[in-house]
Write a protein that holds these residues in place. Structure first.
Motif, mmCIF file in Angstrom:
data_model
loop_
_atom_site.group_PDB
_atom_site.id
_atom_site.type_symbol
_atom_site.label_atom_id
_atom_site.label_comp_id
_atom_site.label_asym_id
_atom_site.label_seq_id
_atom_site.Cartn_x
_atom_site.Cartn_y
_atom_site.Cartn_z
ATOM 1 N N TYR A 192 0.825 -1.351 -0.043
ATOM 2 C CA TYR A 192 -0.146 0.355 0.348
ATOM 3 C C TYR A 192 1.101 1.190 -0.358
ATOM 4 O O TYR A 192 0.651 2.589 -0.800
ATOM 5 C CB TYR A 192 -0.818 -0.178 1.426
ATOM 6 N N GLU A 193 1.880 0.659 1.011
ATOM 7 C CA GLU A 193 2.625 1.930 0.498
ATOM 8 C C GLU A 193 3.793 2.509 -0.177
ATOM 9 O O GLU A 193 3.926 3.572 -0.690
ATOM 10 C CB GLU A 193 3.898 2.350 2.330
ATOM 11 N N LEU A 194 4.123 1.606 -1.859
ATOM 12 C CA LEU A 194 4.549 1.248 -2.370
ATOM 13 C C LEU A 194 4.133 2.267 -3.001
ATOM 14 O O LEU A 194 4.783 2.705 -4.390
ATOM 15 C CB LEU A 194 4.871 0.088 -2.645
ATOM 16 N N LEU A 195 2.618 1.852 -3.551
ATOM 17 C CA LEU A 195 2.051 2.772 -4.214
ATOM 18 C C LEU A 195 1.832 3.813 -4.395
ATOM 19 O O LEU A 195 1.554 4.466 -5.829
ATOM 20 C CB LEU A 195 0.878 1.947 -4.011
ATOM 21 N N GLY A 196 2.358 4.293 -3.491
ATOM 22 C CA GLY A 196 1.858 5.765 -3.466
ATOM 23 C C GLY A 196 0.732 6.540 -3.525
ATOM 24 O O GLY A 196 -0.503 6.283 -3.260
ATOM 25 N N PRO A 197 0.410 7.195 -4.745
ATOM 26 C CA PRO A 197 -1.062 8.142 -5.022
ATOM 27 C C PRO A 197 -1.300 6.489 -5.074
ATOM 28 O O PRO A 197 -1.336 6.387 -5.883
ATOM 29 C CB PRO A 197 -0.781 8.719 -5.905
ATOM 30 N N LEU A 198 -2.836 6.107 -4.732
ATOM 31 C CA LEU A 198 -3.861 5.267 -5.338
ATOM 32 C C LEU A 198 -3.871 4.673 -6.503
ATOM 33 O O LEU A 198 -4.160 5.677 -7.292
ATOM 34 C CB LEU A 198 -4.994 5.457 -4.517
ATOM 35 N N GLU A 199 -3.732 4.170 -7.202
ATOM 36 C CA GLU A 199 -3.508 3.645 -8.176
ATOM 37 C C GLU A 199 -5.977 2.773 -8.281
ATOM 38 O O GLU A 199 -6.137 2.282 -7.465
ATOM 39 C CB GLU A 199 -2.852 2.587 -9.045
ATOM 40 N N GLY A 200 -5.333 2.641 -9.735
ATOM 41 C CA GLY A 200 -7.013 2.022 -9.488
ATOM 42 C C GLY A 200 -7.296 -0.184 -9.092
ATOM 43 O O GLY A 200 -8.061 -0.034 -8.784
ATOM 44 N N ASP A 201 -5.949 0.305 -9.159
ATOM 45 C CA ASP A 201 -5.749 -1.598 -8.882
ATOM 46 C C ASP A 201 -4.815 -1.481 -7.220
ATOM 47 O O ASP A 201 -4.454 -2.579 -7.426
ATOM 48 C CB ASP A 201 -5.700 -2.781 -9.845
ATOM 49 N N TRP A 202 -5.241 -1.012 -6.594
ATOM 50 C CA TRP A 202 -4.241 -0.969 -5.097
ATOM 51 C C TRP A 202 -4.588 -1.908 -4.721
ATOM 52 O O TRP A 202 -4.121 -2.711 -3.558
ATOM 53 C CB TRP A 202 -4.590 -0.051 -4.603
ATOM 54 N N GLN A 203 -6.239 -2.169 -4.199
ATOM 55 C CA GLN A 203 -6.520 -3.568 -2.890
ATOM 56 C C GLN A 203 -6.198 -4.443 -4.072
ATOM 57 O O GLN A 203 -5.528 -5.392 -3.215
ATOM 58 C CB GLN A 203 -7.916 -3.183 -3.045
ATOM 59 N N GLU A 204 -5.622 -5.220 -5.521
ATOM 60 C CA GLU A 204 -5.386 -5.787 -5.555
ATOM 61 C C GLU A 204 -4.166 -6.227 -6.029
ATOM 62 O O GLU A 204 -3.359 -7.471 -5.386
ATOM 63 C CB GLU A 204 -5.492 -6.449 -7.857
ATOM 64 N N GLN A 205 -3.308 -5.159 -6.192
ATOM 65 C CA GLN A 205 -1.418 -5.118 -5.582
ATOM 66 C C GLN A 205 -1.315 -5.565 -4.256
ATOM 67 O O GLN A 205 -0.980 -6.541 -4.142
ATOM 68 C CB GLN A 205 -1.193 -4.007 -6.438
#
Length: 76
Positions: free
Chosen positions: A19-32
Motif C-alpha cells: 500500500y505504501e509503495l503504491l504512492g498515490p492510489l492506483e485503480g488496482d491498489w487493493q489487488e496489488q
C-alpha cells in the motif's frame, strides 16, 4: 497488530508495505496489496514444509497462491 500471530502480522505487513509503495492510489491498489499478502502466505507454506512431510496437494496449494497473486498483479 500486537495481538496477532507472527504469521498474521507478516500478512498484514505485506499488505501495508505494498500500500505504501503504491504512492498515490492506483485503480488496482487493493489487488496489488492482496497479491502481496498472498505471496507471504505462499512463502509461509514453505517454512512449514521443513517441519512436515510435503504432499503434492501442499505443492499445488502453494502454486495456486502464486497464480492468484500473479493474476491480481496483472501478470501473465
Amino acid at each position: 497488530m500486537t495481538d496477532l500471530s507472527p504469521a498474521a502480522q507478516a500478512i498484514v505487513q505485506a499488505f501495508s508495505d505494498r500500500y505504501e509503495l503504491l504512492g498515490p492510489l492506483e485503480g488496482d491498489w487493493q489487488e496489488q496489496c492482496i497479491a502481496a499478502a498472498l505471496r507471504v502466505i505462499a512463502d509461509q507454506l514453505i517454512d512449514n514444509w521443513y517441519e512436515m512431510d510435503i504432499t503434492d496437494q501442499m505443492r499445488e496449494q502453494r502454486y495456486d497462491f502464486y497464480v492468484i497473486a500473479k493474476e491480481l498483479e496483472g501478470q501473465p
